[in-house]
Structures are given as structure tokens and as C-alpha cells.
Design an enzyme around this catalytic site. Sequence first.
Site, mmCIF file in Angstrom:
data_model
loop_
_atom_site.group_PDB
_atom_site.id
_atom_site.type_symbol
_atom_site.label_atom_id
_atom_site.label_comp_id
_atom_site.label_asym_id
_atom_site.label_seq_id
_atom_site.Cartn_x
_atom_site.Cartn_y
_atom_site.Cartn_z
ATOM 1 N N LYS A 195 14.932 11.828 -12.968
ATOM 2 C CA LYS A 195 13.892 11.950 -11.942
ATOM 3 C C LYS A 195 13.871 13.364 -11.401
ATOM 4 C CE LYS A 195 13.232 11.512 -7.295
ATOM 5 N NZ LYS A 195 12.147 12.445 -7.264
ATOM 6 N N GLY A 248 21.142 17.756 -4.769
ATOM 7 C CA GLY A 248 20.200 17.820 -3.655
ATOM 8 C C GLY A 248 20.950 17.965 -2.351
ATOM 9 N N SER A 249 20.352 17.475 -1.291
ATOM 10 C CA SER A 249 20.929 17.693 0.031
ATOM 11 C C SER A 249 22.102 16.743 0.288
ATOM 12 C CB SER A 249 19.861 17.475 1.098
ATOM 13 O OG SER A 249 19.381 16.147 1.014
ATOM 14 N N THR A 250 22.969 17.140 1.187
ATOM 15 C CA THR A 250 24.129 16.322 1.535
ATOM 16 C C THR A 250 23.683 14.996 2.152
ATOM 17 O OG1 THR A 250 25.559 18.235 1.732
ATOM 18 C CG2 THR A 250 26.229 16.283 2.971
ATOM 19 N N GLU A 251 22.629 15.050 2.950
ATOM 20 C CA GLU A 251 22.140 13.832 3.607
ATOM 21 C C GLU A 251 21.700 12.787 2.570
ATOM 22 O OE1 GLU A 251 18.689 14.779 5.855
ATOM 23 O OE2 GLU A 251 18.410 12.715 6.515
ATOM 24 N N GLY A 253 22.459 12.822 -0.559
ATOM 25 C CA GLY A 253 23.639 12.525 -1.387
ATOM 26 C C GLY A 253 24.474 11.394 -0.808
ATOM 27 N N GLU A 271 26.090 17.059 -6.433
ATOM 28 C CA GLU A 271 26.078 18.518 -6.207
ATOM 29 C C GLU A 271 25.212 18.733 -4.982
ATOM 30 O OE1 GLU A 271 27.566 20.915 -7.783
ATOM 31 O OE2 GLU A 271 28.053 20.121 -9.756
ATOM 32 N N CYS A 305 21.507 26.714 -3.678
ATOM 33 C CA CYS A 305 22.579 25.957 -3.015
ATOM 34 C C CYS A 305 23.784 26.847 -2.739
ATOM 35 C CB CYS A 305 22.971 24.759 -3.853
ATOM 36 S SG CYS A 305 23.215 25.185 -5.567
ATOM 37 N N GLU A 402 22.749 24.457 6.876
ATOM 38 C CA GLU A 402 22.145 25.087 5.700
ATOM 39 C C GLU A 402 20.658 25.298 5.975
ATOM 40 O OE1 GLU A 402 21.469 22.667 2.158
ATOM 41 O OE2 GLU A 402 22.194 24.322 0.937
HETATM 42 P P1 NAP Z 1 16.775 16.415 -1.434
HETATM 43 O O1 NAP Z 1 15.756 16.263 -0.412
HETATM 44 O O2 NAP Z 1 18.115 15.847 -1.220
HETATM 45 O O3 NAP Z 1 16.145 15.821 -2.779
HETATM 46 C C1 NAP Z 1 16.816 15.871 -4.006
HETATM 47 C C2 NAP Z 1 16.315 14.774 -4.899
HETATM 48 O O4 NAP Z 1 16.637 13.508 -4.334
HETATM 49 C C3 NAP Z 1 14.810 14.785 -5.094
HETATM 50 O O5 NAP Z 1 14.513 14.413 -6.409
HETATM 51 C C4 NAP Z 1 14.370 13.718 -4.115
HETATM 52 O O6 NAP Z 1 13.149 13.158 -4.433
HETATM 53 C C5 NAP Z 1 15.478 12.723 -4.296
HETATM 54 N N1 NAP Z 1 15.560 11.712 -3.244
HETATM 55 C C6 NAP Z 1 15.062 11.748 -1.985
HETATM 56 N N2 NAP Z 1 15.325 10.592 -1.346
HETATM 57 C C7 NAP Z 1 16.005 9.812 -2.210
HETATM 58 C C8 NAP Z 1 16.560 8.501 -2.144
HETATM 59 N N3 NAP Z 1 16.449 7.741 -1.051
HETATM 60 N N4 NAP Z 1 17.199 8.004 -3.216
HETATM 61 C C9 NAP Z 1 17.320 8.744 -4.330
HETATM 62 N N5 NAP Z 1 16.798 9.993 -4.472
HETATM 63 C C10 NAP Z 1 16.158 10.520 -3.417
HETATM 64 O O7 NAP Z 1 17.044 17.927 -1.808
HETATM 65 P P2 NAP Z 1 15.945 19.048 -2.036
HETATM 66 O O8 NAP Z 1 15.262 19.200 -0.726
HETATM 67 O O9 NAP Z 1 15.149 18.746 -3.242
HETATM 68 O O10 NAP Z 1 16.851 20.301 -2.424
HETATM 69 C C11 NAP Z 1 17.499 21.074 -1.497
HETATM 70 C C12 NAP Z 1 18.956 20.688 -1.358
HETATM 71 O O11 NAP Z 1 19.590 20.600 -2.628
HETATM 72 C C13 NAP Z 1 19.753 21.712 -0.595
HETATM 73 O O12 NAP Z 1 20.595 21.072 0.319
HETATM 74 C C14 NAP Z 1 20.585 22.398 -1.655
HETATM 75 O O13 NAP Z 1 21.735 22.996 -1.204
HETATM 76 C C15 NAP Z 1 20.833 21.314 -2.611
HETATM 77 N N6 NAP Z 1 21.117 21.838 -3.955
HETATM 78 C C16 NAP Z 1 22.404 21.784 -4.408
HETATM 79 C C17 NAP Z 1 22.715 22.305 -5.659
HETATM 80 C C18 NAP Z 1 24.123 22.237 -6.183
HETATM 81 O O14 NAP Z 1 24.310 22.410 -7.360
HETATM 82 N N7 NAP Z 1 25.107 21.980 -5.365
HETATM 83 C C19 NAP Z 1 21.720 22.863 -6.453
HETATM 84 C C20 NAP Z 1 20.416 22.913 -5.944
HETATM 85 C C21 NAP Z 1 20.127 22.381 -4.690
HETATM 86 P P3 NAP Z 1 11.778 13.746 -3.771
HETATM 87 O O15 NAP Z 1 11.636 15.106 -4.307
HETATM 88 O O16 NAP Z 1 10.759 12.816 -4.264
HETATM 89 O O17 NAP Z 1 11.985 13.707 -2.288
#
Ligand code: NAP
Length: 501
Positions: A195, A248-251, A253, A271, A305, A402
Site C-alpha cells: 500500500k 511512516g509516523s510513530t503515531e 506505527g 521504520e 525521516c 518531528e
Molecule cells: P503516516 O501518516 O504514518 O502514513 C504512512 C502510511 O501509513 C501511509 O501509507 C498511510 O496511508 C498509512 N496509514 C495511515 N493510517 C493508517 C492506519 N490506520 N492503518 C494502516 N496504515 C495507515 O506517515 P507519512 O505522513 O506518510 O510520512 C511521514 C512520517 O514517516 C514521518 O514521521 C517520517 O519520519 C516517517 N518516515 C520514516 C522513515 C524511516 O525509514 N524511518 C522513512 C520515511 C518516513 P495514507 O497515506 O492513506 O494516510
Amino acid sequence: MLDVTFKDYLLTPATAAYLARQHGLMIDGQSVAALSGKRKAIYDPASEEEITTVAESGAEDVDLAVRAARAAFEGAWAKVTPSQRGRILNRIADLIEANGDELAELECLNSGKPLQFCRNVDIYGVADMFRYMAGWATKITGDTHNPSMPGEWHAYTLRQPVGVVGQILPWNFPMNMAAWKIAPALAAGCTIVLKPAEATPLTALRIAELALEAGLPAGVLNVVTGKGSIIGDAITNHPGIDKVAFTGSTEVGKHIARSCVSSNLKKVSLELGGKSPVIVFPDADIDAAVAGIAGSIFFHAGQVCAAGSRLYVHDKVYDRVVEAVAARAKALKVGPGMLPGHDLGPVISRAQHESVMSYIEKGRGEGAEVVTGGRSLGQKGYFIEPTVLANTGPGMTVHDEEIFGPVLCAMRFDEEDLAGIAARANASPYGLSSSVWTRDISVAHRLAKMIQSGIVNVNAHTSPDASLPYGGYKQSGWGRERGAEVLDLYTQIKAVAVKLA
Ligand code: NAP
Ligand code: MG
């Protein structure tokens, strides 16, 4: 140049043709409409214009994708030898390079990152990840053991693929994050329901097509596009999925980990976010450090990230370093990534723009000094000036949270005690990355031991190599992607004990 329209871009014919297509979900080797028939618009964050539409899946489409992945796992994919898996991965890499202009343009249009980075950095990194993992496909082995139980035994371990994996991606590096997930899972023999982030599905869909062209059997790599709150939940709760890998985000996650546990206790790797410290000592190569600091926080408008967002500079060189970083920030050209000459594109969305701008305002309110930047740019597109804040510290929102935008918090230190310096660097719930700038190898290695982060770079701000494990300490995640370590996420060990006599 700001306030452009989509028509100002010169697209290659392949990109224009791709955007004009009716994008479906990739399920069982076919591009199919969502069962509901729903579609969703995809936007260019630089012009705010719609660039194409994709199918919007529901839970019922995820279910079809899981069935296809299960059938492929037990059927066609199980019959493919490790050597053939490696060949397919290598062919995917070749096709990514052969279609590099199109993929780079799609990535730039959809994520906002300047085209030259997509073309020169991402395509290379994505192809390299497939090639690196292609090599692992034939090197996944178990061990033989020497049990001390009574009798005579032949005992060994098998390392087997974990099964059907659900992979959930963020929007910041859509293509790279897809490669980091897909390549090791395929090398290990798993099948996938992927996804992409709702906003950035285009390159993942294109890579899935290229994978079929490379000879990947139908059903091994399925891509469902749509909302995380619907299909993300459908993936994490699905009893037919054995493991979820999330970036994605910690929240989100934490939410995903809870769903994985309460459904069928599926395995989960995470991650997550970061607030990575950068520590500069007076003996460092200051010019290199300044370039590294600016690159670390301003590359891709800070939507990284591992971005070095907390800067600690020794008092002796603090003014010089912060002035030089601010001068670099001012010199960076902000504008649409599709037009040449821009160093920073927009942030991904209006919501992200508002979030970053509100952090800057909170910083001002809490007493931060805006050394440079701090403003939104243009009428159209989600552009933000590269921003350096001084007078920041623990307890301030800009320091503690962050921001995921082009905003650096600069702080000075004068202690010589490395434990004290490490304690400041470690004063964060996150622990993803860090960098130390010094010519003193003893300081560098001692700090590398003390800093609580999954990656420590010395005299560099990033180390984007497929062979190096990548992941977080503390609330930056569970597990390691890249390197040999990622194979642990996609395999499981079976002990086989044979009583011979
Ligand atoms: P996000 O809001 O956590 O979303 C990440 C993914 O999770 C998206 O595909 C999102 O779908 C999906 N998602 C949202 N709600 C969900 C649920 N209830 N169940 C399952 N999946 C769900 O993160 P983001 O805003 O895309 O990215 C920014 C964050 O990612 C930052 O905190 C960044 O630090 C982190 N990040 C970490 C790394 C690493 O390798 N550590 C790399 C890149 C980014 P939708 O798009 O449809 O909401
Ligand atoms: Mg989000």
C-alpha cells in the site's frame, strides 16, 4: 520560479502517456478497477493541479489482493528457484534504469522532489537496492547444529519465507521506500500486498508493472491504492497476512502494531519518525560540516525521516557554523521540482504545509530566533523557505517534535565531557539517525557508542547504501531494513531435529 501551472512542464512522452492512463489496482498480475468503482485524484504539490486519478480500494479489494498473494506464495512463486528470483530482481533493476526518465518524472510530479535528485539519486538507489537484494536470494541459508541430547542426532535449521507480507509506505520517498520493502521480501521468497501512501501511488504502480515485465509471476506483488484509515487497517487486521512492514509516523506505527497484535499476532516491523542530532566539534572540517548540515535538513524540504533537525555546535565555532548554514539556506532556490535550477521543491500537501508553518509559529512564540527563512512562498504550491531557528532547546515544541519540514533548530554546547554531549543528543523519544563532525577519531568512536540511534554517520550526513542496516532505536522503530539484517524481517527459522539412533 513559483506559481506555475502543470502546462509549464516539459514531460517526456512516456510520462505523459502514463499519466493519461486509467490506473487500476495491481491484483494477481492485472490492472483492475476497485470493486466499488471509486477513483481518487492525484495532485502535483507544486502547482496544486490534478495530474491523474487512481483506483480507490476498499477492504474488499485488499481481500482479493491477499488471496492472490497467498495463491502465488503457495503456487507459482514457491516453484521459482532462488537463482531465478535473483535474476528477476536484477531484471527489475535493469527495467527501472531503462525507464528511469519516466519514473523520475513521475516521482518528481507526485512527491515534489526536484527532478535532478529523482533522476540521479533515487533511480540509482532503487536499482541498486534490487541488485543488492538479488545477490541475497541465493545466500539465504540455515545452519547445522550439534545437539547434546542423548542419542545420535542430525539437526539443522531452515530459513523460510515468512509468507504473505503487507507493506505500508510513506509519501516522502515513494519509489525508494517501495524498493526497500519489495526487494528484500522477494529475495526471501515472500509475496506482497503493497500500500503506497494515498498521495503518492504512481511510481509503486509503475514498478509493479515493470516487475511483471521482468518475469515476476502474477500475484507475487500486488498493489492496492487508497486511504490508510481504510485499506491500511484492512491490511493490518487481515488474518491472511503473516507480517506487516511499515514506514511512516510513530503515531500510526503504534496503531499498526496494536492491530497486528490483536488480529492474528502477525509479525511487524516499523521504520518511524526521527529528530536526529548533528554534533559539530571545533576541530571539524567546518566547510564540509556546513554543507552536510544544510544537506541533511533542507534536502527534499526536510521531509526525510533521518533529517538532521537538531544541530549542536561547540561554542568556539557556533557563530561561524550557524551563519554559514543560514547563508546556504538563503542561497537555495525553492521552486517546482519539474523546472530546472531548483534545490528544494514544495512539501507534499496543504496539511503538511500548515503543520510545518504552525511549528515555525510555535517556535517564535516559545522564544526561538528566526535566523533565516520562516515564511511560506508563492500563492500556489506548498513551498516553505529553508529555515534556521536559534535559541531553541528541550521543552520547546520545535526541539521536541518531528517537524518533517525544512526547519533546523540550532543549539550551542561548551562542555568537553562526551557523556554530557551524548545526553543532549539522546534527549529525544526518537533514535533514528545522527551525525558527528570531528577529526578526532577517539571522540567520533566514543560518541558513536553513546548515541542512541540506529545510524551514526561521522563526517557525513547520510549513508544511503543498500548494504547498511537502517532503522531506529527507541520510538523510531522495530527492526532493520537494508543490509543482511532485513532478511530477518522476511524469513523465519525452523529447527529440524532428526534422531538417527
Ligand atoms: P503516516 O501518516 O504514518 O502514513 C504512512 C502510511 O501509513 C501511509 O501509507 C498511510 O496511508 C498509512 N496509514 C495511515 N493510517 C493508517 C492506519 N490506520 N492503518 C494502516 N496504515 C495507515 O506517515 P507519512 O505522513 O506518510 O510520512 C511521514 C512520517 O514517516 C514521518 O514521521 C517520517 O519520519 C516517517 N518516515 C520514516 C522513515 C524511516 O525509514 N524511518 C522513512 C520515511 C518516513 P495514507 O497515506 O492513506 O494516510
Ligand atoms: Mg501522515
